[in-house]
Design an enzyme around this catalytic site. Structure first.
Site, PDB file in Angstrom:
ATOM      1  N   ASP A   1      50.343  58.491  24.588  1.00  0.00           N
ATOM      2  CA  ASP A   1      48.931  59.117  25.294  1.00  0.00           C
ATOM      3  C   ASP A   1      49.244  58.980  26.914  1.00  0.00           C
ATOM      4  O   ASP A   1      50.179  58.486  27.282  1.00  0.00           O
ATOM      5  CB  ASP A   1      47.882  58.355  24.500  1.00  0.00           C
ATOM      6  CG  ASP A   1      47.729  56.916  25.194  1.00  0.00           C
ATOM      7  OD1 ASP A   1      48.971  56.506  25.249  1.00  0.00           O
ATOM      8  OD2 ASP A   1      46.970  56.323  25.508  1.00  0.00           O
TER       9      ASP A   1
ATOM     10  N   ASP B   1      46.263  58.716  30.052  1.00  0.00           N
ATOM     11  CA  ASP B   1      44.779  58.534  30.718  1.00  0.00           C
ATOM     12  C   ASP B   1      44.855  59.120  32.284  1.00  0.00           C
ATOM     13  O   ASP B   1      45.330  58.608  33.112  1.00  0.00           O
ATOM     14  CB  ASP B   1      44.347  57.017  30.825  1.00  0.00           C
ATOM     15  CG  ASP B   1      44.182  56.372  29.332  1.00  0.00           C
ATOM     16  OD1 ASP B   1      44.072  57.161  28.224  1.00  0.00           O
ATOM     17  OD2 ASP B   1      44.473  55.149  29.476  1.00  0.00           O
TER      18      ASP B   1
ATOM     19  N   ASP C   1      43.650  61.343  27.339  1.00  0.00           N
ATOM     20  CA  ASP C   1      41.996  61.123  27.647  1.00  0.00           C
ATOM     21  C   ASP C   1      41.651  61.612  28.923  1.00  0.00           C
ATOM     22  O   ASP C   1      42.347  61.332  29.900  1.00  0.00           O
ATOM     23  CB  ASP C   1      41.900  59.706  27.357  1.00  0.00           C
ATOM     24  CG  ASP C   1      42.152  59.336  25.679  1.00  0.00           C
ATOM     25  OD1 ASP C   1      41.985  60.453  25.145  1.00  0.00           O
ATOM     26  OD2 ASP C   1      42.352  58.195  25.243  1.00  0.00           O
TER      27      ASP C   1
END
Length: 336
Positions: A71, A73, A123
């Site tokens: 992932d 951010d 995200d």
């Protein structure tokens, strides 16, 4: 005891994101940033977005999960006062991201999540940063804006890592453990803070991890909390109910018991590696079916004997060294 340091270094490599995946991730990030810029320029020109990569990617502690995913951010910053609610501002960002992938954008409490199926997710936490304010404010769905500064967290971690580079690997091992166990284990940030504040360094990563786990347990037994070392200095464990707390502490105790066995009691590296695998999964490599410590000790003794000139010839005809340090070839008896 079975030395598994090399296995941990290999495990660390197994947690790394491939160059190809990293390139796809960064390309997707740029595409999504452009969508946000264009959406706001067209629909809300009074809000001009800026971006800052934060979290584990910025700290260098991102791991490849057991599902082979990772992932990123990417904070969305608006340097102005908000004249809409936090939820509305999040929805505007969501509108910009809708349709970017085949899966719907998730409107989570503190971010918008874009999923790239079976590959990675990105995200987008949303912030306002009014002139004159020292720290930005994070938009939280259905709640409002809360002072929060992820840049300060990154700076804190970089200072901690400078003290001991081993910290980065210990953080990744703890995150790998949390990912393998799941079931609402602590977040990556919580694991990072626990590792940094309880690190017990050692020349061997297996020993360092065992000792760090023991120190974490001792710290949490004293007070069950995990304070973010930057604005807003909140406790990441504050909302843990008894079930989640017990699940984590039980997993921690189980891990410590097997870590102690692997480091102190088990001489066979294969059996020791299976103990580590119970908590880290199959990304942790299997060891050799032998007593690694005894083998290394034997090799060191032999090497020392050769260097000091104390080796001797044996019946197999191996080249030897007598006590004077003069190497001799074995005598061959031709008979007659």
């Amino acid at each position: 005891m079975a030395n598994c340091n090399k296995l941990f270094l290999d495990y660390n490599d197994n947690l790394k994101i491939s160059k190809d995946k990293k390139n796809r991730l960064m390309n997707s990030k740029e595409v999504l940033r452009d969508r946000i810029r264009n959406h706001f320029k067209k629909n809300h020109p009074e809000y001009e977005p800026e971006f800052y990569i934060q979290g584990s990617y910025k700290m260098g502690t991102t791991i490849l999960t057991k599902d082979e995913e990772c992932d990123l951010d990417d904070g969305v910053y608006f340097k102005r006062e908000a004249d809409v609610t936090a939820t509305t501002l999040q929805k505007w960002v969501k509108e910009a991201l809708d349709g970017a992938t085949s899966t719907p954008v998730e409107h989570r409490s503190k971010c918008l999540r874009v999923n790239y199926k079976a590959d990675y997710h990105i995200d987008f936490p949303v912030y306002v940063f009014p002139d004159g304010d020292e720290h930005p404010f994070l938009a939280i769905k259905n709640e409002g804006f809360e002072e929060s500064d992820p840049k300060d967290v990154v700076e804190w971690y970089r200072k901690e890592k400078k003290k001991n580079e081993q910290l980065n690997r210990i953080v990744k091992y703890l995150k790998g453990w949390g990912d393998y166990k799941r079931n609402k284990m602590p977040s990556g940030l919580a694991m990072t803070i626990l590792a940094a504040e309880n690190l017990q360094s050692n020349e061997r990563d297996d020993v360092a991890l065992k000792d760090t786990l023991i120190k974490i347990q001792k710290t949490l037994d004293s007070e069950f909390e995990c304070i973010v070392p930057a604005t807003p200095y909140d406790d990441l464990f504050e909302n843990y109910d008894e079930t989640r707390k017990s699940n984590f502490l039980n997993n921690l105790d189980d891990f410590i018991q097997d870590a102690k066995k692997a480091v102190k009691d088990e001489s066979n590296q294969l059996r020791a590696s299976k103990l580590w695998r119970k908590h880290l999964g199959d990304k942790f490599p299997l060891g050799a079916d032998e007593d690694i410590d005894a083998k290394e000790a034997s090799l060191r003794a032999l090497s020392g004997a050769v260097l000091s000139g104390n080796a001797y010839s044996d019946s197999s005809g191996t080249i030897s060294t007598d006590k004077t340090g003069i190497k001799n070839k074995p005598h061959t008896n031709y008979g007659g």
